[in-house]
Design a protein around this motif. Structure first.
Motif, PDB file in Angstrom:
ATOM      1  N   ALA A 107     -87.324 -28.026  33.912  1.00  0.00           N
ATOM      2  CA  ALA A 107     -87.963 -27.316  32.813  1.00  0.00           C
ATOM      3  C   ALA A 107     -88.977 -26.320  33.343  1.00  0.00           C
ATOM      4  O   ALA A 107     -89.624 -26.523  34.377  1.00  0.00           O
ATOM      5  N   HIS A 108     -89.155 -25.223  32.579  1.00  0.00           N
ATOM      6  CA  HIS A 108     -90.079 -24.156  32.952  1.00  0.00           C
ATOM      7  C   HIS A 108     -91.318 -24.258  32.072  1.00  0.00           C
ATOM      8  O   HIS A 108     -91.229 -24.204  30.844  1.00  0.00           O
ATOM      9  N   ILE A 109     -92.503 -24.378  32.725  1.00  0.00           N
ATOM     10  CA  ILE A 109     -93.763 -24.524  31.990  1.00  0.00           C
ATOM     11  C   ILE A 109     -94.679 -23.369  32.357  1.00  0.00           C
ATOM     12  O   ILE A 109     -94.900 -23.082  33.538  1.00  0.00           O
ATOM     13  N   LEU A 110     -95.199 -22.730  31.302  1.00  0.00           N
ATOM     14  CA  LEU A 110     -96.150 -21.628  31.503  1.00  0.00           C
ATOM     15  C   LEU A 110     -97.568 -22.161  31.317  1.00  0.00           C
ATOM     16  O   LEU A 110     -97.896 -22.742  30.285  1.00  0.00           O
ATOM     17  N   VAL A 111     -98.417 -21.946  32.336  1.00  0.00           N
ATOM     18  CA  VAL A 111     -99.819 -22.382  32.297  1.00  0.00           C
ATOM     19  C   VAL A 111    -100.696 -21.147  32.071  1.00  0.00           C
ATOM     20  O   VAL A 111    -100.642 -20.191  32.852  1.00  0.00           O
ATOM     21  N   VAL A 112    -101.524 -21.197  30.992  1.00  0.00           N
ATOM     22  CA  VAL A 112    -102.339 -20.033  30.629  1.00  0.00           C
ATOM     23  C   VAL A 112    -103.820 -20.446  30.615  1.00  0.00           C
ATOM     24  O   VAL A 112    -104.220 -21.319  29.837  1.00  0.00           O
ATOM     25  N   ASP A 113    -104.597 -19.815  31.477  1.00  0.00           N
ATOM     26  CA  ASP A 113    -106.039 -20.102  31.539  1.00  0.00           C
ATOM     27  C   ASP A 113    -106.689 -18.967  32.302  1.00  0.00           C
ATOM     28  O   ASP A 113    -106.134 -18.469  33.286  1.00  0.00           O
ATOM     29  N   ASP A 114    -107.893 -18.566  31.864  1.00  0.00           N
ATOM     30  CA  ASP A 114    -108.570 -17.471  32.546  1.00  0.00           C
ATOM     31  C   ASP A 114    -109.328 -17.947  33.773  1.00  0.00           C
ATOM     32  O   ASP A 114    -109.847 -17.124  34.538  1.00  0.00           O
ATOM     33  N   THR A 147     -95.801 -28.855  39.389  1.00  0.00           N
ATOM     34  CA  THR A 147     -94.828 -28.552  40.444  1.00  0.00           C
ATOM     35  C   THR A 147     -94.498 -29.806  41.240  1.00  0.00           C
ATOM     36  O   THR A 147     -93.344 -30.042  41.620  1.00  0.00           O
ATOM     37  N   ALA A 148     -95.534 -30.625  41.505  1.00  0.00           N
ATOM     38  CA  ALA A 148     -95.314 -31.865  42.253  1.00  0.00           C
ATOM     39  C   ALA A 148     -94.400 -32.822  41.493  1.00  0.00           C
ATOM     40  O   ALA A 148     -93.726 -33.662  42.099  1.00  0.00           O
ATOM     41  N   ARG A 149     -94.358 -32.720  40.178  1.00  0.00           N
ATOM     42  CA  ARG A 149     -93.489 -33.577  39.354  1.00  0.00           C
ATOM     43  C   ARG A 149     -92.099 -32.960  39.148  1.00  0.00           C
ATOM     44  O   ARG A 149     -91.294 -33.489  38.393  1.00  0.00           O
ATOM     45  N   GLY A 150     -91.831 -31.825  39.809  1.00  0.00           N
ATOM     46  CA  GLY A 150     -90.489 -31.242  39.753  1.00  0.00           C
ATOM     47  C   GLY A 150     -90.291 -30.160  38.724  1.00  0.00           C
ATOM     48  O   GLY A 150     -89.157 -29.684  38.526  1.00  0.00           O
ATOM     49  N   TYR A 151     -91.348 -29.726  38.059  1.00  0.00           N
ATOM     50  CA  TYR A 151     -91.202 -28.679  37.056  1.00  0.00           C
ATOM     51  C   TYR A 151     -91.367 -27.305  37.695  1.00  0.00           C
ATOM     52  O   TYR A 151     -92.073 -27.147  38.698  1.00  0.00           O
ATOM     53  N   ARG A 152     -90.727 -26.317  37.104  1.00  0.00           N
ATOM     54  CA  ARG A 152     -90.906 -24.928  37.534  1.00  0.00           C
ATOM     55  C   ARG A 152     -92.055 -24.350  36.720  1.00  0.00           C
ATOM     56  O   ARG A 152     -92.067 -24.459  35.484  1.00  0.00           O
ATOM     57  N   THR A 153     -93.023 -23.724  37.379  1.00  0.00           N
ATOM     58  CA  THR A 153     -94.204 -23.227  36.675  1.00  0.00           C
ATOM     59  C   THR A 153     -94.372 -21.730  36.878  1.00  0.00           C
ATOM     60  O   THR A 153     -93.935 -21.160  37.884  1.00  0.00           O
ATOM     61  N   SER A 154     -95.006 -21.110  35.866  1.00  0.00           N
ATOM     62  CA  SER A 154     -95.486 -19.739  35.990  1.00  0.00           C
ATOM     63  C   SER A 154     -96.875 -19.714  35.362  1.00  0.00           C
ATOM     64  O   SER A 154     -97.235 -20.622  34.600  1.00  0.00           O
ATOM     65  N   THR A 155     -97.656 -18.686  35.659  1.00  0.00           N
ATOM     66  CA  THR A 155     -99.047 -18.690  35.195  1.00  0.00           C
ATOM     67  C   THR A 155     -99.411 -17.347  34.576  1.00  0.00           C
ATOM     68  O   THR A 155     -98.773 -16.318  34.833  1.00  0.00           O
TER      69      THR A 155
END
Length: 373
Positions: free
Chosen positions: A3-10, A23-31
């Motif tokens: 699964a692809h998870i987008l992390v949004v924070d300033d 990422t360590a749990r196997g998810y694909r991330t973008s920020t």
């Protein structure tokens, strides 16, 4: 695919922490570092879940959440608001903005992963339902087309069955036979038959009686045409024309034509007996000839028949006109073909002399079929 998870924070530290855990749990991330950047990333690569900080400069988390929900493509995209503010107060505002869940800062990894797995499971189920729905819609469209094609096929089969046997009609539609309506030339065996005494019968009988007799006659002869895979060229009143070796070539066209004619006369004897008891003296004459003819569609748009044109059809018609009731007359070429085929135990032939036939300059040698008893 993960699964692809987008992390949004300033705050870069917060973004890196959440991205590393996921990422360590196997998810694909973008920020993304702002609301505007988050919406741009969503438009470019739709994620499966968004972790969205509430307090950001410019567009805050609520504004971003409302913008996400305004896009039909993101209507069910899971959004988790991350906030350090009063959770009870923020929960109401988040729900109004369209959020699915909430995480309070500081974030506990176990709670984070539990909520992520739960929302992704719901998203996966929704995606599967949508996939099945799309498949069902596509299948329904395919089914509608298949039904329409089947109806069209049945209509075409019905039209072809007016002339050809059901087996041949199916073969033509399946591509197992050439286009029969295209004009072509071929050697065929033609069979003509009509009733003796029919004119006198129609002058004294009621129209209902005439139609009833014709119905029995056509039904009985038609069954035999189909049984012997003949091509019905036409029938009008008491006359019928059938030919063999077109559109599907057969190696035994003359034998098949004579065999059918013999069976027809047998059937006719039964009908004549029934009719005679009602006062109708009707019998049938048959003429059979072999030769080349031009064959194809005849008519105009909206009314097309399948016909054969040539001397052979005229000869068969003239022989039929000369045949007595219960008699089968053959042309010389049919007789020669029977001698080559040598069908045994069904019938024999005898010469019937030479006849002067209308449309033929010379007398025509004729043979008569004698069924074996």
């Amino acid at each position: 695919m993960s699964a692809h998870i987008l992390v949004v924070d300033d705050v870069e530290k917060n973004v890196r922490l959440l991205a590393d855990v996921l990422t360590a749990r196997g998810y694909r991330t973008s920020t993304a570092a702002s609301g505007e950047e988050a919406l741009a990333r969503i438009a470019a690569d739709l994620p499966d879940l968004v972790l969205l900080d509430v307090m950001m400069p410019g567009m805050n988390g609520y504004d971003v959440c409302r913008a996400i929900r305004a896009d039909p493509a993101c209507a069910v995209l899971p959004v988790v608001l991350v906030t350090a503010l009063d959770p009870e107060h923020e929960r109401v505002k988040g729900l109004e903005a369209g959020a699915d869940d909430f995480l309070s800062k500081p974030i506990h990894q176990a709670e984070l992963m539990a909520r992520v797995r739960s929302l992704l499971r719901v998203k996966a189920l929704y995606d599967e339902v949508q996939r099945q729905r799309a498949e069902l819609q596509a299948w329904n469209l395919t089914l509608e087309q298949r039904v329409a094609d089947a109806v069209e096929q049945l209509e075409r089969v019905g039209q072809l069955k007016r002339f050809f046997s059901p087996q041949l009609a199916q073969a033509i539609l399946a591509g197992g036979a050439d286009d029969p309506l295209k004009s072509h030339r071929r050697e065929i065996t033609v069979v003509f038959l009509d009733l003796r005494g029919f004119t006198a019968f129609t002058e004294t009988a009621d129209p209902e009686e005439v139609m009833a007799v014709l119905g029995q006659y056509h039904a009985a002869m038609g069954r035999l045409v189909l049984a012997h895979e003949g091509t019905l060229e036409r029938f009008s009143g008491d006359g019928m024309m059938i030919f063999f070796n077109d559109p599907q070539p057969v190696p035994d066209a003359p034998v098949r034509a004579v065999r059918m004619a013999v069976r027809m006369q047998e059937e006719m004897r039964h009908l004549s007996g029934q009719w005679l008891r009602r006062g109708y003296d009707l019998h049938m004459g048959i003429g059979i000839a072999q030769g080349f003819a031009t064959i194809g569609s005849i008519g105009f748009e909206g009314r097309i028949d399948y016909g054969a044109i040539g001397t052979v059809t005229n000869l068969a018609a003239r022989l039929c006109g000369e045949a007595e009731g219960g008699e089968i007359l053959l042309s010389q070429r049919v007789q020669a073909a029977l001698q080559e085929a040598r069908p045994e135990g069904e019938w024999s032939t005898q010469q019937a002399g030479e006849l002067a036939l209308k449309g033929f300059q010379r007398k025509v040698p004729v043979w008569r079929v004698v069924p074996d008893s």
